[in-house]
Each structure stands twice: as C-alpha cells, then as structure tokens.
Design a protein around this motif. Structure first.
Motif, mmCIF file in Angstrom:
data_model
loop_
_atom_site.group_PDB
_atom_site.id
_atom_site.type_symbol
_atom_site.label_atom_id
_atom_site.label_comp_id
_atom_site.label_asym_id
_atom_site.label_seq_id
_atom_site.Cartn_x
_atom_site.Cartn_y
_atom_site.Cartn_z
ATOM 1 N N ARG A 121 19.449 -52.808 -12.680
ATOM 2 C CA ARG A 121 19.302 -51.875 -13.697
ATOM 3 C C ARG A 121 17.969 -51.637 -14.131
ATOM 4 N NH1 ARG A 121 18.106 -51.788 -18.654
ATOM 5 N NH2 ARG A 121 18.002 -54.159 -18.960
ATOM 6 N N LEU A 122 16.720 -52.812 -14.088
ATOM 7 C CA LEU A 122 15.499 -52.595 -14.317
ATOM 8 C C LEU A 122 14.885 -51.768 -13.186
ATOM 9 C CD1 LEU A 122 14.872 -55.943 -16.059
ATOM 10 C CD2 LEU A 122 14.877 -53.882 -17.008
ATOM 11 N N ILE A 180 12.738 -34.227 -21.389
ATOM 12 C CA ILE A 180 11.425 -34.711 -20.861
ATOM 13 C C ILE A 180 10.888 -35.875 -21.837
ATOM 14 C CG2 ILE A 180 9.164 -33.828 -20.281
ATOM 15 C CD1 ILE A 180 10.571 -31.036 -19.498
ATOM 16 N N THR A 181 11.026 -35.635 -23.167
ATOM 17 C CA THR A 181 10.080 -36.657 -24.035
ATOM 18 C C THR A 181 11.006 -37.748 -23.499
ATOM 19 O OG1 THR A 181 9.812 -34.977 -25.534
ATOM 20 C CG2 THR A 181 9.730 -37.176 -26.260
ATOM 21 N N GLU A 182 12.482 -37.731 -23.580
ATOM 22 C CA GLU A 182 13.165 -39.013 -23.431
ATOM 23 C C GLU A 182 12.662 -39.616 -21.911
ATOM 24 O OE1 GLU A 182 16.942 -37.848 -23.499
ATOM 25 O OE2 GLU A 182 17.249 -38.733 -25.633
ATOM 26 N N PHE A 183 12.553 -39.104 -21.155
ATOM 27 C CA PHE A 183 12.016 -39.391 -19.738
ATOM 28 C C PHE A 183 10.669 -40.058 -19.725
ATOM 29 C CE2 PHE A 183 14.867 -36.526 -16.915
ATOM 30 C CZ PHE A 183 15.070 -37.454 -15.933
ATOM 31 N N LEU A 184 9.628 -39.489 -20.639
ATOM 32 C CA LEU A 184 8.368 -40.208 -20.914
ATOM 33 C C LEU A 184 8.576 -41.507 -21.402
ATOM 34 C CD1 LEU A 184 6.291 -36.852 -21.414
ATOM 35 C CD2 LEU A 184 6.234 -38.506 -19.494
ATOM 36 N N SER A 185 9.554 -41.687 -22.355
ATOM 37 C CA SER A 185 9.639 -43.106 -22.924
ATOM 38 C C SER A 185 10.038 -43.974 -22.023
ATOM 39 C CB SER A 185 10.863 -42.575 -24.092
ATOM 40 O OG SER A 185 10.587 -41.838 -24.988
ATOM 41 N N LEU A 186 10.736 -43.709 -20.658
ATOM 42 C CA LEU A 186 10.997 -44.734 -19.747
ATOM 43 C C LEU A 186 9.762 -44.726 -18.875
ATOM 44 C CD1 LEU A 186 14.718 -43.292 -18.685
ATOM 45 C CD2 LEU A 186 14.093 -45.469 -19.788
ATOM 46 N N ALA A 187 8.819 -44.105 -18.871
ATOM 47 C CA ALA A 187 7.815 -44.233 -18.000
ATOM 48 C C ALA A 187 7.394 -45.887 -17.921
ATOM 49 C CB ALA A 187 6.502 -43.250 -18.275
ATOM 50 N N LYS A 287 29.738 -52.606 -18.148
ATOM 51 C CA LYS A 287 28.831 -52.865 -17.152
ATOM 52 C C LYS A 287 27.727 -51.828 -16.952
ATOM 53 C CE LYS A 287 32.242 -55.841 -14.596
ATOM 54 N NZ LYS A 287 33.176 -55.882 -13.418
ATOM 55 N N ASN A 288 28.088 -50.657 -17.156
ATOM 56 C CA ASN A 288 27.089 -49.498 -16.609
ATOM 57 C C ASN A 288 26.092 -49.124 -18.176
ATOM 58 O OD1 ASN A 288 27.630 -48.544 -14.057
ATOM 59 N ND2 ASN A 288 29.755 -48.393 -14.622
ATOM 60 N N LEU A 289 26.457 -50.013 -19.123
ATOM 61 C CA LEU A 289 25.327 -49.694 -20.334
ATOM 62 C C LEU A 289 23.967 -49.821 -19.869
ATOM 63 C CD1 LEU A 289 27.134 -51.425 -23.193
ATOM 64 C CD2 LEU A 289 27.079 -49.135 -22.842
ATOM 65 N N GLY A 290 23.214 -48.766 -20.289
ATOM 66 C CA GLY A 290 21.779 -48.847 -20.001
ATOM 67 C C GLY A 290 21.275 -48.153 -18.554
ATOM 68 N N THR A 296 29.077 -41.135 -21.409
ATOM 69 C CA THR A 296 30.403 -40.822 -21.817
ATOM 70 C C THR A 296 30.599 -39.686 -22.739
ATOM 71 O OG1 THR A 296 30.510 -42.542 -23.657
ATOM 72 C CG2 THR A 296 31.365 -43.330 -21.486
ATOM 73 N N LYS A 297 29.409 -39.219 -23.209
ATOM 74 C CA LYS A 297 29.330 -38.101 -24.011
ATOM 75 C C LYS A 297 29.491 -36.652 -23.273
ATOM 76 C CE LYS A 297 26.510 -40.673 -27.257
ATOM 77 N NZ LYS A 297 25.177 -40.715 -27.801
ATOM 78 N N GLU A 298 30.060 -35.642 -23.825
ATOM 79 C CA GLU A 298 30.232 -34.436 -23.277
ATOM 80 C C GLU A 298 28.936 -34.021 -22.886
ATOM 81 O OE1 GLU A 298 32.576 -30.126 -23.626
ATOM 82 O OE2 GLU A 298 33.109 -31.986 -24.918
ATOM 83 N N LYS A 299 28.227 -33.958 -23.716
ATOM 84 C CA LYS A 299 26.660 -33.304 -23.597
ATOM 85 C C LYS A 299 25.607 -34.329 -23.826
ATOM 86 C CE LYS A 299 27.942 -28.876 -26.072
ATOM 87 N NZ LYS A 299 27.449 -28.027 -27.121
ATOM 88 N N GLY A 300 25.984 -35.503 -23.324
ATOM 89 C CA GLY A 300 25.052 -36.446 -23.415
ATOM 90 C C GLY A 300 23.944 -36.556 -21.970
ATOM 91 N N THR A 301 22.592 -37.083 -22.203
ATOM 92 C CA THR A 301 21.946 -37.258 -20.911
ATOM 93 C C THR A 301 21.960 -38.342 -20.214
ATOM 94 O OG1 THR A 301 20.104 -38.061 -22.183
ATOM 95 C CG2 THR A 301 20.150 -35.719 -22.092
ATOM 96 N N GLY A 302 22.542 -39.480 -20.894
ATOM 97 C CA GLY A 302 22.559 -40.875 -20.415
ATOM 98 C C GLY A 302 21.175 -41.456 -20.266
ATOM 99 N N LEU A 303 20.364 -41.089 -21.356
ATOM 100 C CA LEU A 303 19.046 -41.621 -21.406
ATOM 101 C C LEU A 303 18.779 -42.452 -22.436
ATOM 102 C CD1 LEU A 303 16.773 -38.728 -19.827
ATOM 103 C CD2 LEU A 303 17.646 -40.916 -18.794
ATOM 104 N N GLY A 304 19.592 -42.374 -23.611
ATOM 105 C CA GLY A 304 19.490 -42.892 -24.995
ATOM 106 C C GLY A 304 19.454 -44.368 -24.913
ATOM 107 N N LEU A 305 20.454 -45.057 -24.215
ATOM 108 C CA LEU A 305 20.476 -46.276 -24.122
ATOM 109 C C LEU A 305 19.644 -46.953 -23.110
ATOM 110 C CD1 LEU A 305 24.215 -47.501 -24.469
ATOM 111 C CD2 LEU A 305 22.533 -48.237 -25.647
ATOM 112 N N ALA A 306 19.358 -46.145 -22.118
ATOM 113 C CA ALA A 306 18.219 -46.671 -21.043
ATOM 114 C C ALA A 306 17.067 -46.805 -21.759
ATOM 115 C CB ALA A 306 18.204 -45.453 -20.060
ATOM 116 N N ILE A 307 16.414 -45.832 -22.679
ATOM 117 C CA ILE A 307 15.264 -46.013 -23.449
ATOM 118 C C ILE A 307 15.468 -47.214 -24.280
ATOM 119 C CG2 ILE A 307 13.931 -44.956 -25.489
ATOM 120 C CD1 ILE A 307 14.821 -42.289 -24.117
ATOM 121 N N CYS A 308 16.716 -47.461 -24.907
ATOM 122 C CA CYS A 308 16.652 -48.728 -25.907
ATOM 123 C C CYS A 308 16.336 -49.892 -24.959
ATOM 124 C CB CYS A 308 18.029 -48.768 -26.486
ATOM 125 S SG CYS A 308 18.558 -47.495 -27.581
#
Length: 336
Positions: A121-122, A180-187, A287-290, A296-308
């Motif tokens: 995952r990391l 894009i801002t969320e992407f940069l948070s993962l940099a 198992k797939n969290l993060g 699982t959201k209709e309009k989610g990016t799948g980046l919020g928890l990854a950022i956490c």
C-alpha cells in the motif's frame, strides 16, 4: 522400552518449539499436539483437526491428508482460520510402530502478512506521489488560464444567456484543481513542519467547523477528549486528516446519525478514534482502505483516505479500522 523413551524425548522436544505442531493419521485423528498447538486451538478432546482448527464438520476440500503416502513430498501452503493467517508445512512421518502419520507444522504469519500488505500500500502511495509531483503543476497552470478566460467571457453582457454553462465549467475546473491538490498532498517529497501541539486542542478548535458540517446534514457530533500529552505534529496536516475522517464518517450515516470523536491513552500511544453509526463496511472494503483511487462513493476520487494514511506515515502513526453492522471506527495511533 527404548522406543517408548525415544518417543517421549521427541514429543518433549516438539513441546518446546514455538510453532504449532501436530501428528495425525489419514482419518484426521490427532495422535499428538504440542503445547503451542493446544495454546492456540484448545484441548484435543477427541476432535479431528478440521473440527479444532477450522471449526468445521467436514474436512477441507483441498486437504492433502488423505492423499499423502510414505513417499510423498512435503507440502507447503498458506491458509486462514479464526481471523489468523498460517503457513502450513506437512509431510509424511512413520511412527515407531510403523503407522503412517502426517506431521504438520503451523506458523502464525498474520502480522507478517499485514506488514506485507502495508508495504504494498505504501509503495502505491509513493508511486502516486511521484506521479503527482511530476505532473500536477504542469496540469494546474493551463487549468488556471482556462478558468480565467471563462470568467472573463462570462462577465460580458452578451454571454448572459450562457451563464449557467460558464458556471458549470468553472465549477468542474475547480473540482479538477481540488483533485490535483489532493495529489500533491500524497507527494513523496512532502515535508511536515512539526511543532509541539496538543491533539485535543486541535480537535477543540475544529469543533465549530465539524458541528456546522454535522448540523447541515441533520446529524449529531460528540467529542470525548481525555487529557493527553503534546505531540510533534504538523497542525495543517493533522487538521486535514481529522476533517477527511470526519467527513467520511458523516457521509456514511443517514440523517439522525451520531459521530463520536475520542482521544485517549493506550499502551504508551495516543489514540484518535472517529466512530460513525453508518451501515459498516464489508471485509473486502476494509482490506482496500487507503489504496489510492479505491472508493465506494459515486463521486469519490479515492484519495481522501490515501492522504490520511500518507499523513499518518509522516507522523509515525498508524491507522486501523473496525467495522460492523452498527458502524465503523477509525483509530489513528500516535507513538509518544
């Protein structure tokens, strides 16, 4: 007899080993189990291996016990039982009286497998971070230019009839910019500016914002904050982590639901717990969290928890989750 004495010495040796070892015949009857096996699965009480380990009434479909002969090669496999993952080694063993038994050794690799999953995952987070650092700025610049021209055109009198279209396009550009801002948070190169802060105080300062979010959705929020020591934290990042978890929790509930935020000490760790009373998550989702882009959201990016998870990693903290029909609780544990 000498054979009996040798048998006792062998069994005594097996008793002292840290792995769970047992000997069984091809009718699944266990002839010997060492202390570690009994510690893990309880006393034998005349039960078969599948009754003890799998709590099943029938043997496993792919069990090698009935097919193994004196000349069979050793078999290795991984299987799960009672929320644990084991490496299973099995090979034929001829007892002192000529009886063919199957010697089996179980090694608990649950934590090892969790660590391997965490590493994967990391690695995916780092890959996404490298992508973000490489392309995000280049994408953001033309988006800013396009947005400026759209705003300029929409301000012209003759374009009034298209105002709704301009607003829609500007809104979509803003959404792309936020992703894009969320992407940069993962940099990968992101550096946390840590100072001594109190997690409880950060939560208290966020309370009005969280309360407004909850009230707008006809939901309740409760804070249960214990006195906890200060930590070295990047306040902006921790605020982002908290708000992401809170908003996920609120979205998981129907109107009238209650979200509870708690802080407490547990075994020399400071714990932040965010508990919702939604419908819970299934095992595959847990198992797939993060994982980046998993949502699982209709309009989610799948980046919020990854950022956490990325923020937690930079703070030497770890995130875990427990879920059931009555809701989900996320635990963020910071080392002192």
């Amino acid at each position: 007899s000498d054979l009996e004495e040798e048998k006792k010495r062998l069994y005594s040796l097996l008793d002292g080993l840290p792995a769970a070892i047992f000997l069984q015949d091809r009718q699944f009857k266990i002839h010997f189990a060492n202390k570690k096996f009994i510690e893990l699965f309880g006393p034998l009480e005349g039960r078969t291996c599948y009754q003890i380990i799998e709590d099943s009434r029938t043997p496993c479909d792919d069990c090698h016990t009935v097919t193994m002969t004196e000349d069979s090669d050793p078999v290795y496999e991984i299987f799960s039982a009672k929320d644990k993952t084991y490496e299973l080694y099995q090979q034929p063993y001829v007892d002192y009286n000529g009886t063919l038994l199957i010697a089996k050794m179980l090694i608990d690799v649950t934590e090892k497998k969790k660590t391997e999953t965490e590493i994967v995952r990391l690695q995916s987070l780092n890959l996404v971070g490298e992508m973000a650092a490489g392309i995000a700025h280049e994408i953001r610049n033309p988006l800013t230019s396009v947005r400026g021209f759209l705003q300029m055109l929409s301000s012209k009198q003759e374009q009034n009839k298209y105002r709704d279209f301009y607003d829609l396009m500007v809104g979509e550009l803003d959404r792309a910019n936020s992703i894009i801002t969320e992407f940069l948070s993962l940099a990968k190169g992101s550096k946390s500016e840590k100072k001594r802060h109190n997690l409880g105080l950060i939560l208290t300062n966020l309370y009005p914002l969280i309360l407004v979010d909850a009230l707008n959705q006809d939901k309740e929020v409760v804070f249960e904050l214990e006195n906890i020591p200060d930590l070295m934290l990047d306040q902006k990042e921790i605020r982002q982590l908290i708000l992401n978890l809170v908003r996920n929790g609120l979205e998981a509930m129907t109107p009238g639901g209650k979200l509870c935020l708690r802080t407490y000490l547990e075994k020399e760790k400071i714990v932040l717990a965010v508990q919702d009373h939604g419908g819970g998550m299934d095992e595959a989702t847990l198992k797939n969290l993060g994982t980046p882009f998993f949502t699982t959201k209709e309009k989610g990016t799948g980046l919020g928890l990854a950022i956490c998870y990325s923020i937690a990693s930079r703070h030497n903290a770890n995130i875990s989750a427990q879920s059931g029909p009555e809701g989900t609780t996320f635990f963020v544990k910071f080392g002192l």
